[in-house]
Design a protein around this motif. Structure first.
Motif, PDB file in Angstrom:
ATOM      1  N   THR A 163       0.824  -1.205   0.000  1.00  0.00           N
ATOM      2  CA  THR A 163       0.000   0.000   0.000  1.00  0.00           C
ATOM      3  C   THR A 163       0.866   1.265   0.000  1.00  0.00           C
ATOM      4  O   THR A 163       0.679   2.163  -0.824  1.00  0.00           O
ATOM      5  N   THR A 164       1.819   1.313   0.933  1.00  0.00           N
ATOM      6  CA  THR A 164       2.656   2.520   1.035  1.00  0.00           C
ATOM      7  C   THR A 164       3.833   2.460   0.079  1.00  0.00           C
ATOM      8  O   THR A 164       4.448   3.474  -0.220  1.00  0.00           O
ATOM      9  N   ARG A 165       4.173   1.245  -0.360  1.00  0.00           N
ATOM     10  CA  ARG A 165       5.332   0.954  -1.199  1.00  0.00           C
ATOM     11  C   ARG A 165       6.648   1.373  -0.524  1.00  0.00           C
ATOM     12  O   ARG A 165       7.628   1.707  -1.158  1.00  0.00           O
ATOM     13  N   LYS A 166       6.594   1.358   0.808  1.00  0.00           N
ATOM     14  CA  LYS A 166       7.811   1.636   1.586  1.00  0.00           C
ATOM     15  C   LYS A 166       8.189   0.361   2.343  1.00  0.00           C
ATOM     16  O   LYS A 166       7.335  -0.502   2.575  1.00  0.00           O
ATOM     17  N   THR A 167       9.454   0.279   2.766  1.00  0.00           N
ATOM     18  CA  THR A 167       9.879  -0.908   3.521  1.00  0.00           C
ATOM     19  C   THR A 167       9.156  -0.934   4.862  1.00  0.00           C
ATOM     20  O   THR A 167       9.241   0.007   5.650  1.00  0.00           O
TER      21      THR A 167
END
Ligand code: G3H
Length: 478
Positions: free
Chosen positions: A28-32
Motif C-alpha cells: 500500500t505505502t510501497r515503503k519498507t
C-alpha cells in the motif's frame, strides 16, 4: 527503524551471520515495512541437521502427545490472531477482516489435523498370505504409516500463514520435522505464527523457519540432500523445483485458470454474486479465483449487467479500511496485470469499467467479448481483472477449460443437475463446483490440480497420507 526480525533455528530466535537483511515492501505505502534475516547456506545446513535429529525422537513420541502439542499451538495461534493479522495487512495488503479469518482458519486447520491424524495414523492394516494363489496362511503382514523425515514447506505470499500451517500440521502429526521457507511478502506473519508453535513447546529443531532471498537459498534448500519431501504452493517456480528435486515425494499447487461455465438456465443473480466473490476476493490473488467466465451468448448481456452493478459497489482502497479491492502484492505484479489488460485492449476486448491504477492499486475490471487470441484468455492475472468469453455451445466452454495449461478447479452454473454432472465430468480440472465459485475449503476436502496446476492432492487427510510412507512387517509362521 532498522530492526530485523530473527529467524528460527534449534528452537531459538537468531540473527544471521550474513549481517544482511531482506526488506519487505508494504504494497500500500510501497515503503519498507519490515526486514528479515538473509540467511546463509551454512545456516540452512544447520537447520537441516537439527531437523534430522529432532525428527528421530519426534517419530517415537506417542501420537496423542504430538496431537496435544498441535492443539496447544492451534489455541495460541487463535489467541494471537490480531497481531498476526496486522502483519498480513501490512505485508500483503490482505483486507483486515480476511486477515483475521486466515489466522482463525489456520488454528482450526491445526486442530482438525491433530484429530484426523490421531484417527488415521492410529490404525494400520493386517493381511494374510492365503488370498494370493499358491500361499498357505503362513504369513501375516502388518502395515503401518511411518513419517518421511524432514519436510520442506514453501508457501506463497497470498496465504503466508494458512498455507504454511496446511503443510506444518500434517507433517508434524505424522512424525516428521519441518523446515519452513516463508515467502518474503508474508515472512513476518509467518515468523509470528512459528512463534505460536514455539510457545506451545515443540522440541528444539523440530520446526525451523529460515528467511532470505530465494535467489540465494532457494535452490540450496530445494536441492538439499537432507530434505525428504517438498510441499510447495506458488507459481512456475514449482515446475523448476520439480525438475531439480531428487527422488523425493513432491506436493505442489501451482496456480490455476479456473473457468466458470454459465448455462442459459442458470440463476444469474447467484452467478453474479459468485463471480464477484470468486473473481475479486483478495483482488483476485487466489489460485482458486474465477479467472475466466464462459457464458452462453443468450444470457451474456444480462449476466454482464448484473456483475457490473456489483463491481460498482466494490470498495477500492487500503486493506486497513477493509476494502474489497486492495493494492496487489508488488509493483511487478501490477505491471504484469497491466500488460494483460493492455494486450486485451489492443485486441479489442470490451472494457466494462475504465482501467485505472494508482501504484499497486488496480481498480476492478470486467473485460467482455474476450477472444482466445488474447493473453488474458489463458494467463492468470492474479489481480482484479476478469475476462468474459461468450460461447455458443457448452462444448465450446468445456473445450476452453480443457485447452488450458492449468486444471485446478472450475465451476458450472445450471439448474439442471444432469447437465451439471455431465459438464463436471467433462471438465478436466481437479475439482468442479456445481453452482458455486471455486474454493479450496472446507480444508478437509481433497484439493488437487491437473496439468501445470500441480502434483499430488492436499486437504487434511490427503496431506497426512502424502507425508507418510508405508512400512510392512511380515510375520512368517513355521
Ligand atoms: O491461492 C491458493 C489457495 O490454495 C486458495 O485457497 O480457495 O481458500 O482461497 P482459497
Amino acid at each position: 527503524d532498522g530492526e530485523v526480525y530473527k529467524y528460527y533455528s534449534e528452537g531459538e530466535w537468531k540473527k544471521s551471520s550474513s549481517g544482511k537483511s531482506v526488506g519487505i515492501i508494504n504494497p500500500t505505502t510501497r515503503k519498507t515495512q519490515y526486514k528479515v534475516q538473509a540467511c546463509t547456506q551454512q545456516e540452512v545446513n544447520k537447520v537441516m541437521e537439527t531437523a534430522k535429529t529432532a525428527q528421530k525422537a519426534w517419530a517415537k513420541t506417542p501420537l496423542w502427545k504430538r496431537a496435544g502439542l498441535l492443539h496447544k499451538a492451534a489455541a495460541i495461534l487463535k489467541e494471537h490472531k490480531a497481531p498476526i493479522a496486522e502483519c498480513l495487512v501490512k505485508e500483503i495488503a490482505k483486507p483486515a477482516k480476511d486477515a483475521v479469518t486466515e489466522v482463525v482458519r489456520s488454528g482450526d486447520f491445526v486442530s482438525y489435523c491433530a484429530e484426523e491424524g490421531v484417527r488415521l495414523l492410529g490404525q494400520g492394516t493386517f493381511l494374510t498370505s492365503d488370498s494370493f494363489p499358491g500361499n498357505e496362511r503362513s504369513k501375516y503382514c502388518l502395515v503401518s504409516k511411518i513419517p518421511l523425515g524432514v519436510i520442506l514447506a514453501i508457501p506463497p505470499f497470498n496465504y503466508p500463514v494458512n498455507l504454511a500451517v496446511s503443510k506444518i500440521a500434517p507433517a508434524l502429526i505424522a512424525g516428521n520435522s519441518l523446515v519452513l521457507k516463508p515467502p518474503t511478502q508474508g515472512a513476518v506473519a509467518a515468523l509470528h505464527m512459528v512463534h505460536c508453535f514455539h510457545l506451545a513447546g515443540f522440541p528444539k529443531g523440530l520446526i525451523s523457519c529460515i528467511t532470505g532471498k530465494g535467489s540465494e537459498i532457494g535452490d540450496f534448500l530445494t536441492m538439499h540432500p537432507g530434505v525428504n519431501c517438498i510441499s510447495f504452493t506458488g507459481g512456475d517456480t514449482g515446475i523448476a523445483i520439480s525438475k531439480k528435486a531428487g527422488m523425493i515425494p513432491l506436493q505442489m499447487e501451482l496456480g490455476g485458470k479456473d473457468a466458470c461455465i454459465v448455462l442459459e438456465d442458470a440463476d444469474l443473480d447467484l452467478v453474479a454474486s459468485n463471480i464477484i466473490k470468486g473473481g475479486f476476493s483478495y483482488s483476485g490473488q487466489r489460485c482458486t479465483a474465477v479467472k475466466v467466465v464462459l457464458v452462453m451468448e443468450s444470457v451474456a448481456d444480462t449476466l454482464v449487467e448484473k456483475v457490473n452493478s456489483k463491481v460498482a459497489k466494490l470498495k477500492v482502497g487500503p486493506p486497513e479500511d477493509d476494502c474489497d479491492i486492495t493494492p496487489v502484492v508488488s509493483e511487478s505484479s501490477a505491471n504484469f496485470i497491466e500488460g494483460l489488460v493492455m494486450d486485451a485492449k489492443q485486441k479489442g476486448a470490451t472494457f466494462c469499467q475504465e482501467y485505472k491504477r494508482e501504484g499497486n492499486l488496480i481498480w476492478p475490471v470486467l473485460l467482455d467479448n474476450v477472444r482466445p487470441d488474447m493473453r488474458i484468455a489463458w494467463e492468470e492475472p492474479f489481480g482484479p481483472v476478469l475476462p468474459v468469453i461468450r460461447i455458443n455451445s457448452v462444448e465450446e466452454g468445456i473445450h476452453h477449460c480443457n485447452a488450458s495449461n492449468f486444471g485446478l478447479q472450475g465451476c458450472v452454473f445450471t439448474r439442471d443437475i444432469n447437465k451439471a454432472m455431465l459438464i463436471s465430468d467433462a471438465m478436466e480440472s481437479g475439482t468442479i463446483q456445481i453452482n458455486s465459485a471455486p474454493a479450496r475449503g472446507p480444508d478437509h476436502f481433497p484439493f488437487q490440480g491437473l496439468r501445470d496446476s500441480g502434483i499430488g492432492s492436499q486437504g487434511i487427510t490427503n496431506s497426512i497420507n502424502m507425508m507418510t510412507k508405508i512400512k510392512s512387517i511380515v510375520i512368517n509362521l513355521p
